[in-house]
Design an enzyme around this catalytic site. Structure first.
Site, PDB file in Angstrom:
ATOM      1  N   GLU A 215       4.276   1.774  -4.595  1.00 53.96           N
ATOM      2  CA  GLU A 215       3.533   2.878  -3.993  1.00 53.96           C
ATOM      3  C   GLU A 215       4.521   3.950  -3.526  1.00 53.96           C
ATOM      4  O   GLU A 215       5.680   3.641  -3.300  1.00 53.96           O
ATOM      5  CB  GLU A 215       2.754   2.376  -2.771  1.00 53.96           C
ATOM      6  CG  GLU A 215       1.705   1.338  -3.095  1.00 53.96           C
ATOM      7  CD  GLU A 215       1.120   0.679  -1.859  1.00 53.96           C
ATOM      8  OE1 GLU A 215       1.681   0.856  -0.764  1.00 53.96           O
ATOM      9  OE2 GLU A 215       0.109  -0.012  -1.998  1.00 53.96           O
ATOM     10  N   HIS A 256      -1.568   2.289   2.774  1.00 59.42           N
ATOM     11  CA  HIS A 256      -0.744   1.539   3.721  1.00 59.42           C
ATOM     12  C   HIS A 256       0.048   2.459   4.643  1.00 59.42           C
ATOM     13  O   HIS A 256       0.266   3.620   4.335  1.00 59.42           O
ATOM     14  CB  HIS A 256       0.228   0.634   2.964  1.00 59.42           C
ATOM     15  CG  HIS A 256      -0.457  -0.449   2.204  1.00 59.42           C
ATOM     16  ND1 HIS A 256      -0.351  -0.569   0.844  1.00 59.42           N
ATOM     17  CD2 HIS A 256      -1.261  -1.451   2.615  1.00 59.42           C
ATOM     18  CE1 HIS A 256      -1.067  -1.610   0.450  1.00 59.42           C
ATOM     19  NE2 HIS A 256      -1.633  -2.162   1.505  1.00 59.42           N
TER      20      HIS A 256
END
Lengths: 298, 74, 398
Positions: A215, A256
């Site tokens: 990510e 996140h």
């Protein structure tokens, strides 16, 4: 073979009486994982799914020889719980809890390093070595875990727990099994990152190909790419980067806590470039990811 | 009645028990509510929460009178 | 949580780092009064939560109270990076013999705090590291030990300081680290740290960012008049505010974290890494998303329902894609219930509305049963996120 966990893993659950922990304790037992004890301070003497509960980690280690702990306690107690496990000579600690302040995480990792303890997480969904053992909530209930994961040659490491299962399920659908799948945790600072897991996968005979789910944000991918170049890494590594759109929205957090692009740092684009320089195949879609994995196993 | 779940209390069985609210205590999704109602009824079903039912069946197991029934409507 | 300069300076003062004499003002009249009391030339500094205010004209110097009032008028009318100037800090003007840099942050790669010093202060640290990387000194710090005096000295020496002033700077470095640790900072920065002509070291600017996750243990902020708040890089839209209210209905799971876009495909997507992947996949296949959102951690049916309603009511929506990864703990059946309830409450026939559902994992069989009963098209784990995104995009472009 497999990495980190296998048939010999003896699991201790810290925070076993909690709602989530008691649920995944059941799922672990269903998967034939050797769950030997739990700890919830003040609740020693109870049982959860027939697993005995103790007040202290050292009680479980002394009596039953636990070598792995999963920590699922509220954030404010996480530092204490993890340090207790390190001090009791647990060799692998998986931290399920999320939203632990960075200062606490850094202190845990410092102490773990001194004692040669491996830490996965915080904010890790867990680890699974299909057919052998699972630690944490990874895979969910028994039925679903068996549908998603099967024994095989692909090692997975992922910053996202959900995507660990998604990718495993995709591979399983294509008759490709997994050696060990690790949710490394989605927080900005976590214990073992891709860079530290790659050498373990390299030594593992069962693992033929490694898949990384990445990510934006942080430096894990760049660090892993550097490791691959510097050590002439011998196994094929295939990466998928979720969240390329985040590059266009600097300063905003998606998914996140670690996923944020600031001042041009941590972009998906930068990570793709770093990987390509290191000879890592970067898939644009999940369909392409499966094709790359198939090719690498030929 | 919810769209997906039907939950009924047999008040003939339920009203025999004074101040029992085991169902309210065990339900993880707050479907039962203990309060003073007419004709000695004390427990009611919260309409808007019925579809939150996860079929954990704890209420069925714990109700001392066996007064609760749950049905899936799909 | 980013702190305003004046808030950071409140903490500096409490912890013994020297700051210029100064006061906060919220009108040009107040500025004049403060300048009058200070009896010195003053600096007037816009208080905003963005960098680059100097270049935007947010810092001005005045020789006398009257000029201070005039300049304050100018600053109060500024809009810097979208932020209105509501408060200014009025301080005695400093005359630097040199400007230095001192900062502490986390090195995510080394997993440790790292202290940074430089003899070049007053400009953005990223600019320094691009243009003069050799002028930047970094030093990893052990969190358990804290910063030791010798480390402070190393940092000071690398700012080009000697003898007595070096010790003073070392002392400031140690204090800055103590602030970083004590207040759970993500970033603690003094830029510039000014060496005055009479040999004093003063923090001319102060920049602290506190970690959101650690705010629960900092009740002392209230006593320091620092209200706890949430950072947002842009002002949230009406739609986003509504979504946040929905997520707060109860504490179970997440059904929110919405970001509004101007496309025509409504999205209800799984959380964490999956939401990133799904959003990318929709764009890859040429879809235009109306929103980003996250569902995860097994939210209640009610939260899913309300979020679905909000998305369906958004003007310009042509269809809805409910796509998740193979779920570990969120239940497929509960998500399905929420989506269908929303449609029924909005008088939408689920079997006629363009909606695509792709999910698998916990309680999938129950979920599929519900979807079948209401005639909603669904894909299971045999179809990847990719294929689902493609199908959804095709569904509304027909």
């Amino acid at each position: 073979m497999s990495i980190l966990i296998d048939e010999k893993t003896k699991v201790l659950v810290q925070g076993i009486t909690g709602r989530e922990a008691s649920l995944f304790t059941k799922y672990m037992i269903d998967y034939d994982t050797n769950v030997i004890g739990g700890v919830t301070p003040g609740k020693g003497g109870q049982t959860v799914h027939r697993v005995p509960v103790f007040d202290c980690v050292s009680d479980v280690v002394k009596n039953f020889g636990a070598n792995t702990s999963i920590v699922s306690v509220p954030p404010r107690f996480a530092k204490d719980a993890a340090l207790e496990a390190v001090d009791a000579n647990i060799k692998l600690i998986v931290i399920f809890t999320e939203r632990i302040p960075k200062k606490d995480v850094v202190l845990i990792l410092d102490f773990a390093e001194q004692k040669n303890t491996k830490v996965i997480g915080p904010n890790s969904l867990g680890i699974i070595s299909p057919g052998k053992c699972k630690v944490g909530a990874i895979g969910g209930p028994q039925n679903e875990t068996k549908k998603s994961y099967m024994i095989g040659p692909v090692g997975i490491a992922s910053t996202s727990g959900g995507m660990t299962t998604e990718i495993a399920s995709l591979l399983t659908n294509n008759q490709i099994g997994q050696s060990t799948c690790i949710s490394v945790g989605g927080d900005p600072i976590v214990g073992m990152t891709f860079r530290e897991l790659l050498p373990l996968f390299e030594k593992d005979i069962q693992t033929k190909t490694i898949v990384l789910f990445c990510e934006p944000g942080g430096t894990q991918e760049e660090d892993a790419a550097r490791y691959i170049i510097e050590h002439s890494y011998s196994k094929p590594v295939i990466a998928f980067i979720g969240g390329r759109f985040v590059d266009e929205m600097p300063g905003m957090r998606f998914g996140h806590a670690g996923v944020i692009v600031q001042k041009g740092k941590g972009t998906a684009k930068g990570k793709v470039e770093a990987f390509k320089k290191a000879g890592v195949l970067v898939a644009d879609t999940l369909t392409q990811l499966v094709d790359y994995v198939k090719d690498s196993l030929r | 009645m919810g769209m997906f779940v039907q939950i009924e209390i047999d008040y003939n069985k339920c009203k025999n028990v004074k101040n029992c609210k085991i169902c309210e205590d065990v339900c993880p999704v707050e479907i039962f509510k203990f309060e003073k109602l007419d004709n000695n009824r004390k427990i009611s079903v919260v309409e808007e929460n019925i579809d939150e039912c996860i079929f954990c069946n704890l209420c069925l197991e714990k109700c001392p009178q066996g007064a609760i029934t749950i049905k899936k409507l799909y | 949580m980013k702190l305003y300069e004046y808030e950071s300076k409140t903490i500096f003062k409490k912890e013994g780092i020297l700051i210029p004499d100064g006061y906060l003002a919220s009108s040009p009249e107040e500025v004049e009064k403060i300048a009058n009391n200070l009896k010195k030339e003053v600096a007037i500094k816009a208080q905003i939560l963005a960098t680059g205010r100097g270049k935007a004209g947010g810092i001005l110097f005045a020789k006398n109270p009257k000029e201070a009032k005039q300049l304050a008028n100018k600053i109060f009318s500024l809009k810097i990076k979208g932020f209105e100037v509501e408060k200014v800090l009025v301080e005695e003007r400093l005359y630097p013999s040199s400007e230095l840099f001192l900062g502490i942050t986390y090195d995510l790669s080394q997993k440790k705090p790292v202290a940074i010093s430089s003899s070049l202060g007053g400009i953005d640290i990223n600019e320094i590291s691009r243009k003069y990387p050799e002028k930047i000194f970094t030093l990893p710090i052990n969190m358990a030990w804290g910063m030791q005096n010798y480390q402070g000295k190393l940092l000071a020496k690398n700012m080009g300081l000697k003898s007595k002033i070096m010790f003073k700077a070392a002392n400031i470095a140690v204090k800055l680290f103590n602030i970083f640790s004590k207040y759970d900072c993500d970033l603690a920065e003094i830029n510039p740290l000014i060496l005055t002509q009479d040999g004093e070291l003063i923090a001319a600017d102060a920049h602290l960012e506190l970690e959101q996750e650690a705010l629960y243990r900092h009740k002392e902020l209230e006593q320091l008049n620092i209200p706890i708040r949430k950072d947002s890089p842009r002002i949230p839209t009406e739609f986003e505010i509504e979504a946040e209210k929905i997520d707060k209905i109860d504490h179970r799971g997440v059904a929110g974290r919405v970001v509004e876009f101007d496309g025509d495909l409504g999205l209800l997507i799984g959380g964490g890494g999956a939401s990133l992947t799904i959003f990318d996949a929709v764009r890859y296949h040429g879809g235009k998303a109306a929103n980003y959102c996250e569902i995860g951690g097994n939210p209640t049916v009610k939260k899913v329902k309300e979020l679905t309603k909000l998305i369906l009511k958004k003007p310009g929506i042509k269809g809805l894609a409910v796509i998740t990864n193979v779920l570990n703990n969120t239940r497929v059946d509960l998500v399905a219930r929420g989506v269908i309830l929303a449609m029924v409450e909005l008088d939408i026939n689920p079997s006629e509305y363009p909606v695509l559902f792709r999910s698998a994992g916990a309680y999938e069989e129950d979920g599929y049963k519900i979807l079948r009963k209401y005639g909603i098209k669904y894909l299971n784990r045999d179809y990847s996120i990719d294929q689902a995104a493609k199908t959804a995009v095709e569904m509304i472009s027909k």
